[in-house]
Design an enzyme around this catalytic site. Structure first.
Site, short mmCIF file in Angstrom:
data_model
loop_
_atom_site.label_atom_id
_atom_site.label_comp_id
_atom_site.label_asym_id
_atom_site.label_seq_id
_atom_site.Cartn_x
_atom_site.Cartn_y
_atom_site.Cartn_z
N LYS A 85 0.82 -1.22 0.00
CA LYS A 85 0.00 0.00 0.00
C LYS A 85 0.85 1.27 0.00
O LYS A 85 0.34 2.35 -0.29
CB LYS A 85 -0.96 0.01 1.19
CG LYS A 85 -0.33 0.17 2.55
CD LYS A 85 -1.38 0.13 3.65
CE LYS A 85 -0.77 0.29 5.04
NZ LYS A 85 -0.14 1.58 5.24
N ASP A 86 2.16 1.14 0.30
CA ASP A 86 3.06 2.30 0.27
C ASP A 86 3.75 2.48 -1.07
O ASP A 86 4.52 3.43 -1.25
CB ASP A 86 4.14 2.16 1.36
CG ASP A 86 3.58 2.24 2.76
OD1 ASP A 86 2.53 2.89 2.95
OD2 ASP A 86 4.18 1.64 3.67
N ARG A 133 -7.83 8.28 3.04
CA ARG A 133 -8.88 7.26 2.89
C ARG A 133 -9.58 7.02 4.21
O ARG A 133 -10.83 7.04 4.30
CB ARG A 133 -8.27 5.95 2.37
CG ARG A 133 -9.24 4.77 2.36
CD ARG A 133 -8.52 3.46 2.06
NE ARG A 133 -7.52 3.13 3.07
CZ ARG A 133 -7.78 2.45 4.19
NH1 ARG A 133 -9.01 2.04 4.45
NH2 ARG A 133 -6.82 2.18 5.04
N ARG A 134 -8.80 6.76 5.27
CA ARG A 134 -9.43 6.51 6.57
C ARG A 134 -10.19 7.73 7.05
O ARG A 134 -11.25 7.60 7.67
CB ARG A 134 -8.35 6.10 7.58
CG ARG A 134 -7.78 4.70 7.33
CD ARG A 134 -6.64 4.38 8.26
NE ARG A 134 -6.10 3.04 7.99
CZ ARG A 134 -4.83 2.71 8.12
NH1 ARG A 134 -3.95 3.61 8.53
NH2 ARG A 134 -4.42 1.49 7.86
N ARG A 151 1.38 10.61 12.55
CA ARG A 151 2.50 10.08 11.78
C ARG A 151 3.44 9.30 12.69
O ARG A 151 3.31 9.34 13.91
CB ARG A 151 3.28 11.23 11.11
CG ARG A 151 2.54 11.98 9.99
CD ARG A 151 2.37 11.14 8.74
NE ARG A 151 3.61 10.46 8.35
CZ ARG A 151 4.63 11.05 7.74
NH1 ARG A 151 4.58 12.34 7.43
NH2 ARG A 151 5.71 10.35 7.43
N ARG A 157 3.04 5.66 17.07
CA ARG A 157 1.61 5.95 17.05
C ARG A 157 0.92 5.39 18.30
O ARG A 157 0.05 6.06 18.89
CB ARG A 157 0.98 5.36 15.78
CG ARG A 157 1.54 5.99 14.52
CD ARG A 157 0.88 5.45 13.26
NE ARG A 157 1.56 5.94 12.06
CZ ARG A 157 1.01 6.06 10.87
NH1 ARG A 157 -0.26 5.72 10.69
NH2 ARG A 157 1.69 6.49 9.84
N CYS A 244 -0.66 9.72 -6.33
CA CYS A 244 -0.78 10.86 -5.43
C CYS A 244 -1.53 10.37 -4.18
O CYS A 244 -2.22 9.37 -4.21
CB CYS A 244 -1.58 11.98 -6.08
SG CYS A 244 -0.90 12.52 -7.64
#
Length: 309
Positions: A85-86, A133-134, A151, A157, A244
């Site tokens: 996903k990155d 998205r979240r 972040r 986190r 993006c």
């Protein structure tokens, strides 16, 4: 098992966060079991260094992979292991994803010291995430919540959560499970509540595209159905400008030989409603998976989603 003397050594470029190292060491162990001599090249990326701004404001997903790609290009490393996903939807010329491994849990996890689920949060509670998205999906579920940037690596986190800066945070379930932090998951969001990001939970291995020897070495680690699924998901993102940072979700689920692909797009400013689209087809090749993703992206745009870039 083939003897290591018959195989060239492999150097894995990896970020130095605990999760990235787990992923690289996982691949290292699998390759070593097949007779390869494998070492790690730990690196710090710009995405790891810039923690005071959201990724969408400082360059997006590519911040986590550029330095690793430079190491591949310069010959200091042979492969790079990424959370898929990155990885940007378009790789630079000369680079390729040579292997997609079997997926872990693709869902998002709700993490909170005092509340068991999103529904139990009090009105106006602060929830941490830097994922656009979240953010839009949380706002669709609970418009009253205050979504604040978050972040840092997983441990950072969790520390910020435990210090009381947030009532809850949302993290990828896969990362928590890989780090042995299952107990921090209070609940998981089913895809019907919060659709996962394209590729979430899957590991991708990047190489210089001309390295056929590495493609051959990595082939036994690949998982065909995961590869087909994430190809469809990433096709949605690519068609929508997903290299993006944008508020986009795409997630595929198999039923027999048929892949059902769902996607969602949201407006971070809240001016436009959440848009959803889906499609399904029999998928047996990467081209068929890509075509399904492009079709679903077209339905998203027809329903009002706005492509980025």
């Amino acid at each position: 098992m083939t003897t290591s003397s018959a195989l060239p050594p492999i150097v894995i470029a990896t970020r130095e966060s605990q999760l990235a190292l787990w992923q690289a060491e996982h691949v290292q162990a699998l390759l070593a079991a097949r007779g390869h001599s494998v070492s790690l090249l730990g690196m710090t990326t710009r995405g790891d260094q810039i923690l005071d701004r959201t990724l969408s404001k400082v360059g997006g997903k590519g911040l986590f992979v550029k330095e690793l790609e430079v190491a591949l290009e310069e010959g200091r490393a042979d492969i790079a292991v990424h959370s898929l996903k990155d990885v940007p939807m378009e790789l630079p010329d000369g680079f390729a994803l040579a292997c997609i491994m079997e997926r872990e849990d693709p869902r998002d996890a709700f993490v909170s010291p005092h509340h068991a689920s999103l529904d139990e949060l009090p009105q106006g509670a602060v929830v941490g995430t830097s994922s656009l998205r979240r953010q839009v999906l949380l706002q669709a579920l609970r418009p009253d919540l205050k979504i604040e940037p978050l972040r840092g690596n997983v441990q950072t986190r969790l520390r910020k959560l435990d210090e009381g800066q947030y009532a809850a945070i949302v993290l990828a379930a896969a990362g928590l499970k890989r780090l042995g932090l299952h107990e921090r998951i209070r609940s998981v969001f089913e895809p019907g509540q919060m659709l996962p990001a394209a590729g979430q939970g899957a590991l991708g291995i990047e190489i210089r595209s001309q390295r056929q020897d590495l493609r051959d070495a990595l082939a036994p680690l690949a998982h065909e159905r995961t590869w087909l699924t994430v190809t469809a998901e990433r096709a949605v993102s690519r068609a929508m400008g997903g290299s993006c940072s944008m508020p986009l979700a795409a997630h595929g689920v198999w039923s027999g030989d048929t892949l059902r692909l769902q996607a969602a797009w949201g407006d971070v400013e809240g001016r436009l409603p959440l848009v959803r689209a889906e499609g399904s087809s029999r998928v047996a090749t990467l081209d068929e998976a890509d075509a399904l993703g492009l079709a679903v992206a077209g339905r998203l745009r027809a329903a009002g989603a706005v492509a980025a870039c």
